[in-house]
Design a protein around this motif. Structure first.
Motif, mmCIF file in Angstrom:
data_model
loop_
_atom_site.group_PDB
_atom_site.id
_atom_site.type_symbol
_atom_site.label_atom_id
_atom_site.label_comp_id
_atom_site.label_asym_id
_atom_site.label_seq_id
_atom_site.Cartn_x
_atom_site.Cartn_y
_atom_site.Cartn_z
ATOM 1 N N MET A 122 -39.225 -9.575 61.400
ATOM 2 C CA MET A 122 -38.105 -9.506 60.465
ATOM 3 C C MET A 122 -37.062 -10.556 60.800
ATOM 4 O O MET A 122 -35.994 -10.275 61.323
ATOM 5 C CB MET A 122 -37.465 -8.100 60.521
ATOM 6 N N SER A 123 -37.385 -11.783 60.519
ATOM 7 C CA SER A 123 -36.459 -12.856 60.870
ATOM 8 C C SER A 123 -35.205 -12.814 60.011
ATOM 9 O O SER A 123 -34.144 -13.255 60.411
ATOM 10 C CB SER A 123 -37.154 -14.212 60.694
ATOM 11 N N SER A 124 -35.338 -12.213 58.808
ATOM 12 C CA SER A 124 -34.194 -12.197 57.895
ATOM 13 C C SER A 124 -33.077 -11.278 58.380
ATOM 14 O O SER A 124 -31.966 -11.334 57.886
ATOM 15 C CB SER A 124 -34.646 -11.739 56.509
ATOM 16 N N LEU A 125 -33.403 -10.419 59.372
ATOM 17 C CA LEU A 125 -32.383 -9.504 59.888
ATOM 18 C C LEU A 125 -31.124 -10.233 60.325
ATOM 19 O O LEU A 125 -30.007 -9.760 60.128
ATOM 20 C CB LEU A 125 -32.944 -8.741 61.087
ATOM 21 N N ALA A 126 -31.335 -11.383 60.934
ATOM 22 C CA ALA A 126 -30.197 -12.124 61.479
ATOM 23 C C ALA A 126 -29.217 -12.545 60.393
ATOM 24 O O ALA A 126 -28.015 -12.638 60.635
ATOM 25 C CB ALA A 126 -30.694 -13.353 62.223
ATOM 26 N N THR A 127 -29.752 -12.769 59.191
ATOM 27 C CA THR A 127 -28.884 -13.256 58.128
ATOM 28 C C THR A 127 -28.246 -12.122 57.325
ATOM 29 O O THR A 127 -27.397 -12.354 56.489
ATOM 30 C CB THR A 127 -29.680 -14.128 57.144
ATOM 31 N N MET A 128 -28.675 -10.880 57.603
ATOM 32 C CA MET A 128 -28.126 -9.772 56.829
ATOM 33 C C MET A 128 -26.691 -9.469 57.247
ATOM 34 O O MET A 128 -26.290 -9.746 58.363
ATOM 35 C CB MET A 128 -28.974 -8.522 57.069
ATOM 36 N N PRO A 129 -25.922 -8.869 56.343
ATOM 37 C CA PRO A 129 -24.549 -8.517 56.698
ATOM 38 C C PRO A 129 -24.522 -7.540 57.877
ATOM 39 O O PRO A 129 -25.490 -6.828 58.113
ATOM 40 C CB PRO A 129 -24.018 -7.831 55.430
ATOM 41 N N SER A 130 -23.397 -7.521 58.533
ATOM 42 C CA SER A 130 -23.250 -6.722 59.748
ATOM 43 C C SER A 130 -23.549 -5.247 59.505
ATOM 44 O O SER A 130 -24.018 -4.536 60.374
ATOM 45 C CB SER A 130 -21.829 -6.859 60.286
ATOM 46 N N ILE A 131 -23.262 -4.809 58.285
ATOM 47 C CA ILE A 131 -23.426 -3.397 57.985
ATOM 48 C C ILE A 131 -24.866 -2.934 58.197
ATOM 49 O O ILE A 131 -25.128 -1.814 58.589
ATOM 50 C CB ILE A 131 -22.948 -3.125 56.551
ATOM 51 N N ALA B 51 -30.339 -3.735 49.152
ATOM 52 C CA ALA B 51 -30.300 -4.661 48.021
ATOM 53 C C ALA B 51 -29.974 -6.029 48.589
ATOM 54 O O ALA B 51 -29.104 -6.156 49.439
ATOM 55 C CB ALA B 51 -29.231 -4.224 47.028
ATOM 56 N N ARG B 52 -30.726 -7.039 48.136
ATOM 57 C CA ARG B 52 -30.469 -8.383 48.658
ATOM 58 C C ARG B 52 -30.188 -9.369 47.546
ATOM 59 O O ARG B 52 -30.966 -9.487 46.619
ATOM 60 C CB ARG B 52 -31.680 -8.851 49.465
ATOM 61 N N HIS B 53 -29.077 -10.025 47.714
ATOM 62 C CA HIS B 53 -28.680 -11.108 46.798
ATOM 63 C C HIS B 53 -28.755 -10.694 45.337
ATOM 64 O O HIS B 53 -29.233 -11.440 44.492
ATOM 65 C CB HIS B 53 -29.552 -12.352 47.043
ATOM 66 N N LEU B 54 -28.288 -9.497 45.039
ATOM 67 C CA LEU B 54 -28.308 -9.022 43.651
ATOM 68 C C LEU B 54 -27.296 -9.802 42.814
ATOM 69 O O LEU B 54 -26.138 -9.950 43.203
ATOM 70 C CB LEU B 54 -27.935 -7.543 43.586
ATOM 71 N N VAL C 294 -22.039 -9.422 38.628
ATOM 72 C CA VAL C 294 -22.337 -9.213 40.042
ATOM 73 C C VAL C 294 -22.876 -10.520 40.585
ATOM 74 O O VAL C 294 -23.759 -11.123 39.992
ATOM 75 C CB VAL C 294 -23.362 -8.075 40.232
ATOM 76 N N ASP C 295 -22.307 -10.954 41.702
ATOM 77 C CA ASP C 295 -22.650 -12.271 42.212
ATOM 78 C C ASP C 295 -23.089 -12.192 43.676
ATOM 79 O O ASP C 295 -22.264 -12.050 44.568
ATOM 80 C CB ASP C 295 -21.419 -13.188 42.060
ATOM 81 N N ASP C 296 -24.400 -12.227 43.882
ATOM 82 C CA ASP C 296 -24.957 -12.289 45.230
ATOM 83 C C ASP C 296 -24.473 -11.153 46.128
ATOM 84 O O ASP C 296 -23.854 -11.382 47.167
ATOM 85 C CB ASP C 296 -24.605 -13.652 45.869
ATOM 86 N N VAL C 297 -24.770 -9.931 45.704
ATOM 87 C CA VAL C 297 -24.344 -8.764 46.483
ATOM 88 C C VAL C 297 -25.516 -8.236 47.309
ATOM 89 O O VAL C 297 -26.601 -8.008 46.783
ATOM 90 C CB VAL C 297 -23.809 -7.655 45.553
ATOM 91 N N SER C 298 -25.286 -8.081 48.613
ATOM 92 C CA SER C 298 -26.279 -7.466 49.489
ATOM 93 C C SER C 298 -25.661 -6.247 50.152
ATOM 94 O O SER C 298 -24.500 -6.293 50.562
ATOM 95 C CB SER C 298 -26.731 -8.445 50.573
ATOM 96 N N LEU C 299 -26.445 -5.192 50.228
ATOM 97 C CA LEU C 299 -25.954 -4.007 50.931
ATOM 98 C C LEU C 299 -27.145 -3.169 51.363
ATOM 99 O O LEU C 299 -28.269 -3.378 50.876
ATOM 100 C CB LEU C 299 -25.026 -3.178 50.046
ATOM 101 N N THR D 225 -33.374 -8.673 44.969
ATOM 102 C CA THR D 225 -34.358 -7.600 45.117
ATOM 103 C C THR D 225 -33.705 -6.319 45.586
ATOM 104 O O THR D 225 -32.662 -6.326 46.243
ATOM 105 C CB THR D 225 -35.441 -7.974 46.150
ATOM 106 N N VAL D 226 -34.344 -5.206 45.223
ATOM 107 C CA VAL D 226 -33.941 -3.893 45.714
ATOM 108 C C VAL D 226 -35.129 -3.309 46.455
ATOM 109 O O VAL D 226 -36.220 -3.178 45.899
ATOM 110 C CB VAL D 226 -33.542 -2.959 44.549
ATOM 111 N N MET D 227 -34.939 -2.996 47.739
ATOM 112 C CA MET D 227 -36.007 -2.398 48.539
ATOM 113 C C MET D 227 -35.678 -0.930 48.750
ATOM 114 O O MET D 227 -34.572 -0.581 49.172
ATOM 115 C CB MET D 227 -36.104 -3.077 49.904
#
Lengths: 327, 274
Positions: free
Chosen positions: B1-10, B22-25, B39-44, B79-81
């Motif tokens: 999961m290399s993308s973990l590093a780029t995810m928000p702190s939350i 949700a990534r880059h919605l 909505v502009d590039d929302v990740s949570l 995407t929504v996972m």
């Protein structure tokens, strides 16, 4: 000194198909000139009907059973429609919850504001001022509500302005007749929280600057606390507690006031566990006997079912209507 | 999961794999030839059993995010996972099967219930759509659900107009939890209700989460309610996330100027000393 507004033992019935709604049950409210009163209560408590009664725009079929509303030494309930015209919007004016609904979408702000200015001149039997003078007066009114670019706003249509701006314009219209009393019915409820803060600040400034007397109606205790020096808490058509805001909010004596405050989550964090008031608001066609709050009250006893509690004084400016008020 | 590093702190704070992420919605609406980025590039992301709050003013895009997460509207991109499955890639039967895991409760309970259906019909509907439960078993399920939301069983014969706002919202919640979803999206569920009823619903939601092991995505403009109910919070302004993190941290020391302004705008109420 006599109070500017004095509501005494005011009872109002509204006949409906299902029966007679006993919507106000003996309201007593006094307010001095330059003072601010917040009337707080949940939906159906009668706060809006009361506010509209002060302005003589209550439900047409409403019947006054007892009591009177005295404003500036005039008994309002006895007035003819012609006499009302010299008071409504002139000495007493009102702003409402949804600023969009009360502006004509087809006319510019300038035209609508100017109409109000003209109406006031006519109502007072004065000559209608020339166009330039009217526009100057409109600009002045907008400045009073802290709108900076008055020329642009006067040429705008309501849909071109934000909700906060529209509420400012309604306040400007309400001020056009230089009223003594302003009734604000949920003036910030439809607005976002940052805009709400601006409007509350504006009202606060107007009170300080113009010596305006304000009755604000809201279900939002926070908004009430931000503006009002005094508070009246209403439940099911009765005022259960009334007095200085600080005293009521920090030392509530009525079980309903306590319940209402305990039901509010705190923005400062969980200083207290949330509590709900059990049950629901009563049907006012067949209201509970005695104290109208007794079916939901944790302190209720036999006397609460039988006898309506007297309003009694428990502090310098603090009254409560409860048989078992907290100490 | 290399993308973990780029995810928000939350997401890092949530620790284990989140139930929903949700990534880059992004959602772009086209109105009168103009583009509007709601909505502009929302990740949570929301961890299992957690409550994530989304706060913002009107037009901030918070409800649009909720609807995209539910796939009630299609994201323009992103995407929504859900529990490791890519929800945005699913269609047809696969999507329908996923939907029972996630349910939504709307702001206005008065318009969320069909006035011509009884309360029993409303609560039975998810079973008719998603399961083969019928007859006396369905009847029993409906009564169980009414019990879960603390309404009398006889309410199944009533119509929406006979209920108060708080009672209707309980019915909507009963219907939403009928199929034992794992995620509940709550879009301003108490905003149309009086404060004493709001307190009833909030306490009930807290209790329900513990009992049914639910995860909440809670959308609200009411900061006090969010502070009370949510573990983590996302602050949105004009379609973008301006700040996110554990609720206590965000409320105690907001780093973003807009978040600070938002929190400071809420009128403070003098409180009893006790």
């Amino acid at each position: 000194m006599t109070a500017l507004l004095n509501i005494e033992n005011y009872r109002l019935d509204i006949p409906t198909f299902d029966g007679v709604l006993k919507v106000l049950d003996g309201i007593d409210i006094k307010l001095d000139q330059g003072d601010t009163l917040g009337i707080v209560g949940e939906s159906g408590c009668g706060k809006t009907v009361l506010a509209r009664s002060i302005l003589g725009i209550g439900p047409r079929n409403a019947k006054r059973v007892s009591g009177q509303i005295v404003f500036d030494a005039t008994a309002l309930d006895e007035l003819s429609e012609a006499e009302w015209r010299r008071i409504r919007g002139v000495k007493i004016s009102m702003i409402f919850q949804d600023p969009m609904t009360y502006l004509n979408p087809l006319l510019t702000i300038g035209r609508q504001l100017s109409d109000v200015v003209v109406a006031h001149h006519r109502a007072q039997g004065m000559q209608v001022p020339a166009k330039a003078e009217r526009l100057a007066r409109c600009g002045q009114l907008l400045e009073q509500v802290q709108i900076a670019d008055t020329q642009r706003v006067l040429k705008s249509y309501p849909h071109q302005l934000s909700g906060g701006m529209r509420q400012r314009i309604l306040i400007a219209m309400a001020l056009a007749g230089e009223p003594k009393l302003l009734i604000a019915d949920e003036p910030t409820t439809a607005l976002d929280v940052t805009i709400q803060a601006q409007i509350l600040k504006l009202l606060r400034d107007l009170v300080d600057r113009l010596g305006l007397t304000v009755v604000m109606i809201s279900h939002d205790v926070g908004a009430i606390a931000a503006l009002s020096r005094r508070v009246a808490v209403m439940y099911a058509g009765t005022v259960v507690e009334q007095g200085e805001a600080e005293s009521i909010l920090t030392r509530p004596r009525h079980p309903y006031t306590r319940g209402l405050l305990a039901a509010l989550p705190d923005i400062e964090g969980a200083t207290h566990p949330l509590e709900a008031i059990p049950g629901t608001i009563p049907n006012l066609i067949t209201p509970p006997t005695g104290c109208r709050f007794h079916p939901r009250c944790p302190r209720a006893t036999a006397i609460c079912r039988q006898q309506k509690p007297e309003t009694r004084s428990i502090g310098a400016d603090h009254v409560v209507a409860c048989h078992h008020a907290f100490d | 999961m290399s993308s973990l590093a780029t995810m928000p702190s939350i997401e890092a704070a949530a620790g284990a794999k989140p139930l929903l992420s949700a990534r880059h919605l992004t959602k772009v609406f086209h109105t009168g030839g103009q583009e509007f980025r709601a909505v502009d590039d929302v990740s949570l992301s929301v961890g299992h059993g957690k409550v994530l709050g989304i706060v913002g003013e009107s037009g901030s895009g918070k409800s649009t995010v909720a609807r995209m997460v539910m796939r009630l509207i299609e994201p323009t991109s992103g995407t929504v996972m859900f529990d490791g499955d890519d929800l945005t890639a699913k269609t047809g039967e696969a999507l329908r099967r996923m939907r029972r895991n996630m349910q939504i409760v709307f702001q206005n309970p008065h318009s969320a219930l069909n006035p011509r259906d009884t309360i029993g019909d409303a609560i039975a509907e998810p079973f008719l759509v998603q399961t083969r439960v019928r007859g006396s078993e369905l009847d029993r399920k409906v009564e169980e659900l009414l019990d879960i939301v603390s309404l009398p069983k006889t309410f199944k014969y009533r119509y929406p107009h006979e209920l108060s706002g708080g009672q209707k919202q309980r019915v909507c919640i009963a219907r939403a939890v009928a199929l034992e979803p794992r995620l509940l999206v709550l879009d301003e569920p108490t905003s149309a209700l009086d404060v004493s009823v709001q307190a009833q619903i909030i306490m009930f939601l807290q209790d329900l989460r513990a009992r049914l092991n639910l995860t909440y995505l809670f959308i609200s403009h009411n900061l006090a309610v969010v502070r009370h109910l949510c573990d983590d919070v996302v602050v949105m302004n004009k379609g973008a996330v301006v700040e996110s993190g554990p609720t206590e941290a965000v409320f105690k020391s907001p780093r973003n100027a807009y978040t600070r302004q938002l929190i400071e705008s809420v009128p403070r109420i003098p409180r009893p000393a006790s």
